[in-house]
Design an enzyme around this catalytic site. Structure first.
Site, PDB file in Angstrom:
ATOM      1  N   LYS A 133      -2.137  -8.654 -11.841  1.00 48.45           N
ATOM      2  CA  LYS A 133      -2.861  -9.411 -10.816  1.00 48.45           C
ATOM      3  C   LYS A 133      -3.463 -10.683 -11.428  1.00 48.45           C
ATOM      4  CE  LYS A 133      -3.951  -5.222  -8.100  1.00 48.45           C
ATOM      5  NZ  LYS A 133      -5.045  -4.298  -7.676  1.00 48.45           N
ATOM      6  N   ARG A 181      -6.995  -0.038 -17.321  1.00 51.59           N
ATOM      7  CA  ARG A 181      -8.173  -0.383 -16.508  1.00 51.59           C
ATOM      8  C   ARG A 181      -9.470   0.071 -17.202  1.00 51.59           C
ATOM      9  NH1 ARG A 181      -5.572   1.523 -10.708  1.00 51.59           N
ATOM     10  NH2 ARG A 181      -4.601  -0.456 -10.114  1.00 51.59           N
ATOM     11  N   THR A 214      -7.976   3.797  -9.788  1.00 51.90           N
ATOM     12  CA  THR A 214      -8.229   2.535  -9.069  1.00 51.90           C
ATOM     13  C   THR A 214      -9.521   1.843  -9.505  1.00 51.90           C
ATOM     14  OG1 THR A 214      -7.053   3.448  -7.177  1.00 51.90           O
ATOM     15  CG2 THR A 214      -8.479   1.560  -6.737  1.00 51.90           C
ATOM     16  N   ASN A 241      -8.993  -4.997 -10.839  1.00 51.23           N
ATOM     17  CA  ASN A 241      -8.553  -3.946 -11.772  1.00 51.23           C
ATOM     18  C   ASN A 241      -7.245  -4.302 -12.489  1.00 51.23           C
ATOM     19  OD1 ASN A 241      -6.895  -3.613  -9.580  1.00 51.23           O
ATOM     20  ND2 ASN A 241      -7.690  -1.626  -8.976  1.00 51.23           N
ATOM     21  N   HIS A 263      -1.393  -3.819 -10.395  1.00 56.39           N
ATOM     22  CA  HIS A 263      -0.903  -2.916  -9.355  1.00 56.39           C
ATOM     23  C   HIS A 263       0.226  -2.100  -9.962  1.00 56.39           C
ATOM     24  CE1 HIS A 263       0.855  -1.235  -5.756  1.00 56.39           C
ATOM     25  NE2 HIS A 263       2.027  -1.623  -6.240  1.00 56.39           N
TER      26      HIS A 263
HETATM   27  P1  GDP Z   1      -4.262   1.455  -6.551  1.00 59.63           P
HETATM   28  O1  GDP Z   1      -2.978   2.080  -6.110  1.00 59.63           O
HETATM   29  O2  GDP Z   1      -4.934   2.210  -7.665  1.00 59.63           O
HETATM   30  O3  GDP Z   1      -4.139  -0.021  -6.894  1.00 59.63           O
HETATM   31  O4  GDP Z   1      -5.297   1.525  -5.317  1.00 59.63           O
HETATM   32  P2  GDP Z   1      -5.074   1.431  -3.728  1.00 59.63           P
HETATM   33  O5  GDP Z   1      -3.616   1.360  -3.376  1.00 59.63           O
HETATM   34  O6  GDP Z   1      -5.889   2.527  -3.115  1.00 59.63           O
HETATM   35  O7  GDP Z   1      -5.790   0.051  -3.348  1.00 59.63           O
HETATM   36  C1  GDP Z   1      -5.176  -1.178  -3.599  1.00 59.63           C
HETATM   37  C2  GDP Z   1      -6.170  -2.131  -4.240  1.00 59.63           C
HETATM   38  O8  GDP Z   1      -7.221  -2.433  -3.310  1.00 59.63           O
HETATM   39  C3  GDP Z   1      -6.882  -1.609  -5.475  1.00 59.63           C
HETATM   40  O9  GDP Z   1      -6.142  -1.752  -6.662  1.00 59.63           O
HETATM   41  C4  GDP Z   1      -8.146  -2.434  -5.477  1.00 59.63           C
HETATM   42  O10 GDP Z   1      -7.947  -3.731  -6.021  1.00 59.63           O
HETATM   43  C5  GDP Z   1      -8.459  -2.585  -3.986  1.00 59.63           C
HETATM   44  N1  GDP Z   1      -9.341  -1.538  -3.449  1.00 59.63           N
HETATM   45  C6  GDP Z   1      -8.980  -0.263  -3.129  1.00 59.63           C
HETATM   46  N2  GDP Z   1     -10.004   0.444  -2.633  1.00 59.63           N
HETATM   47  C7  GDP Z   1     -11.051  -0.401  -2.611  1.00 59.63           C
HETATM   48  C8  GDP Z   1     -12.436  -0.254  -2.155  1.00 59.63           C
HETATM   49  O11 GDP Z   1     -12.881   0.783  -1.684  1.00 59.63           O
HETATM   50  N3  GDP Z   1     -13.233  -1.356  -2.274  1.00 59.63           N
HETATM   51  C9  GDP Z   1     -12.783  -2.539  -2.782  1.00 59.63           C
HETATM   52  N4  GDP Z   1     -13.661  -3.556  -2.854  1.00 59.63           N
HETATM   53  N5  GDP Z   1     -11.514  -2.710  -3.209  1.00 59.63           N
HETATM   54  C10 GDP Z   1     -10.648  -1.664  -3.128  1.00 59.63           C
HETATM   55 MG    MG Z   2      -1.824   1.824  -4.378  1.00 59.19          MG
END
Ligand code: GDP
Ligand code: MG
Length: 201
Positions: free
Chosen positions: A14, A136, A125, A156, A159
């Site tokens: 990212k 991370r 995440t 973070n 992706h």
């Molecule tokens: P990943 O698969 O670990 O990247 O997580 P997800 O697919 O659940 O979410 C996608 C991205 O959205 C994450 O990598 C974070 O950058 C962001 N994100 C997810 N959940 C949250 C949240 O509850 N709050 C905020 N501010 N950002 C979030």
């Molecule tokens: Mg995801």
């Protein structure tokens, strides 16, 4: 069943990962475990492309909102809303700003259990609760609370596809078939070859 060594996953470094000059460090971690880089390019995505990426999986909105509620519950805190879809609507808007803030590196990595292995190396995440030793956990300190309060996506660095199905759809979204290369690495002999014999000169 295809051999596990043919599994592929999508990684996006990212904009914060690019800005912090962590491209080499991130690639090093995937190389040293034995995975093979099959595609790589630098892209500055637009908001439409980012929204399409996150909504490839029709369940992503529900799952992501539920994950946030669950995390708040574990900590005895209030989630931003009780409705997972309401939470994800805000996250998605913030993600569009985050992922378009600068160039990103898109990569395809291949190897045995690539999806699961890379998720393990990347960490969970929320960097605050990612294990020490994960990318991370080692390189960033962001949290759900701080990011939500400040009205932005969690920064973070990376992706990584969450499942084999997600990986297949995401690789199609980011790469043309001819951009993903098929070749063998010398080290695959020792990683996968049943007849390996190191005594021959
Ligand atoms: P990943 O698969 O670990 O990247 O997580 P997800 O697919 O659940 O979410 C996608 C991205 O959205 C994450 O990598 C974070 O950058 C962001 N994100 C997810 N959940 C949250 C949240 O509850 N709050 C905020 N501010 N950002 C979030
Ligand atoms: Mg995801």
């Amino acid at each position: 069943m295809p051999h596990p060594k043919t599994e592929r996953t999508l990684i996006i470094i990212k904009p914060d990962g690019v800005q912090r000059s962590l491209i080499g460090e991130i690639i090093r971690r995937f190389e040293r475990v034995g995975l093979k880089l099959c595609a790589i390019k630098m892209v500055t995505p637009d908001e439409k492309f980012v929204e399409a990426h996150y909504t490839l999986d029709p369940d992503w909105r529900r799952i992501t909102g539920e994950k946030r509620i669950q995390k708040a519950r574990e900590r005895g805190e209030e989630p931003p809303s009780q409705d997972p879809y309401e939470i994800t609507a805000v996250i998605l808007e913030n993600l569009k700003k985050y992922l378009t803030a600068g160039p990103v590196i898109a990569m395809a990595w291949q190897g045995a259990h690539a999806v699961e292995l890379i998720r393990k190396l990347v960490g969970s995440t929320e960097p605050r609760s990612s294990d020490v030793g994960t990318i991370r956990g080692d390189y960033v300190l962001d949290s759900y609370n701080m990011a939500d309060d400040d009205g932005r996506a969690i920064r973070n660095l990376i992706h990584a596809s969450g499942s084999v199905k997600e990986a297949e759809a995401e690789l199609k979204h980011w790469f043309l078939p001819e951009e993903i290369h098929k070749y063998s690495l010398v080290q695959e002999k020792i990683l996968y070859d049943v007849n390996f014999d190191g005594r021959k000169e």
